[in-house]
Design a protein around this motif. Structure first.
Motif, mmCIF file in Angstrom:
data_model
loop_
_atom_site.group_PDB
_atom_site.id
_atom_site.type_symbol
_atom_site.label_atom_id
_atom_site.label_comp_id
_atom_site.label_asym_id
_atom_site.label_seq_id
_atom_site.Cartn_x
_atom_site.Cartn_y
_atom_site.Cartn_z
ATOM 1 N N UNK A 90 0.864 -1.184 0.000
ATOM 2 C CA UNK A 90 0.000 0.000 0.000
ATOM 3 C C UNK A 90 0.897 1.229 0.000
ATOM 4 N N UNK A 91 0.463 2.279 -0.700
ATOM 5 C CA UNK A 91 1.244 3.509 -0.809
ATOM 6 C C UNK A 91 0.664 4.576 0.125
ATOM 7 N N UNK A 92 1.480 5.051 1.049
ATOM 8 C CA UNK A 92 1.093 6.065 2.036
ATOM 9 C C UNK A 92 1.832 7.359 1.749
ATOM 10 N N UNK A 93 1.300 8.444 2.301
ATOM 11 C CA UNK A 93 1.888 9.758 2.065
ATOM 12 C C UNK A 93 1.748 10.606 3.320
ATOM 13 N N UNK A 94 2.828 11.240 3.752
ATOM 14 C CA UNK A 94 2.769 12.243 4.822
ATOM 15 C C UNK A 94 2.995 13.587 4.163
ATOM 16 N N UNK A 95 1.952 14.420 4.220
ATOM 17 C CA UNK A 95 2.042 15.734 3.575
ATOM 18 C C UNK A 95 2.470 16.801 4.564
ATOM 19 N N UNK A 96 2.663 18.000 4.053
ATOM 20 C CA UNK A 96 3.038 19.150 4.865
ATOM 21 C C UNK A 96 2.224 20.339 4.360
ATOM 22 N N UNK A 97 0.937 20.329 4.672
ATOM 23 C CA UNK A 97 -0.005 21.337 4.188
ATOM 24 C C UNK A 97 -0.131 22.489 5.185
ATOM 25 N N UNK A 98 -0.882 23.515 4.809
ATOM 26 C CA UNK A 98 -1.107 24.652 5.718
ATOM 27 C C UNK A 98 -1.744 24.209 7.022
ATOM 28 N N UNK A 99 -2.597 23.175 6.975
ATOM 29 C CA UNK A 99 -3.255 22.658 8.175
ATOM 30 C C UNK A 99 -2.291 21.914 9.089
ATOM 31 N N UNK A 100 -1.158 21.505 8.524
ATOM 32 C CA UNK A 100 -0.180 20.711 9.264
ATOM 33 C C UNK A 100 0.132 19.429 8.520
ATOM 34 N N UNK A 101 0.779 18.520 9.209
ATOM 35 C CA UNK A 101 1.121 17.220 8.624
ATOM 36 C C UNK A 101 -0.013 16.243 8.849
ATOM 37 N N UNK A 102 -0.177 15.320 7.897
ATOM 38 C CA UNK A 102 -1.177 14.268 8.036
ATOM 39 C C UNK A 102 -0.719 13.042 7.269
ATOM 40 N N UNK A 103 -1.229 11.898 7.677
ATOM 41 C CA UNK A 103 -0.940 10.637 7.012
ATOM 42 C C UNK A 103 -2.124 10.259 6.134
ATOM 43 N N UNK A 104 -1.827 9.916 4.894
ATOM 44 C CA UNK A 104 -2.842 9.568 3.899
ATOM 45 C C UNK A 104 -2.577 8.190 3.319
ATOM 46 N N UNK A 105 -3.648 7.521 2.945
ATOM 47 C CA UNK A 105 -3.604 6.316 2.122
ATOM 48 C C UNK A 105 -4.476 6.625 0.923
#
Length: 95
Positions: free
Chosen positions: A38-53
């Motif tokens: 499975x491919x996951x992503x940790x972003x760095x958006x204005x709202x903060x960091x989050x973990x996505x699938x």
């Protein structure tokens, strides 16, 4: 927690140490990685960091020092920190 950059670059498909992962997060980098096909992503958006699938948000947002947040993240019941320490995470892309 500031780490000195004594880490080399990470190629696609390589595992990464917990400390190296944190170093990239502290730099503001976004990280795409795979675990159990499975491919996951940790972003760095204005709202903060989050973990996505994919398009599914798997965590709350973290702002500021996210080490505690990172240590609390779980994938399939396994702590992300433990998966990193056991080298089960494979890097896809570092943005």
């Amino acid at each position: 927690m500031r780490l000195v950059n004594n880490h080399g670059s990470v190629r696609e498909g390589d595992s990464i140490s917990y400390e190296h992962f944190i170093y990239y997060l502290e730099q503001g980098r976004e990280i795409e990685f795979s675990y159990l096909d499975e491919l996951y992503f940790i972003d760095n958006a204005k709202k903060g960091r989050a973990l996505w699938l994919g398009q599914t948000l798997l965590s709350g947002y973290c702002v500021g020092d996210c080490i505690f947040w990172l240590d609390s993240l779980k994938i399939n019941g396994e702590r992300l920190a433990d998966l990193l320490k056991s080298q089960e995470i494979k890097i896809s892309t570092i943005f």
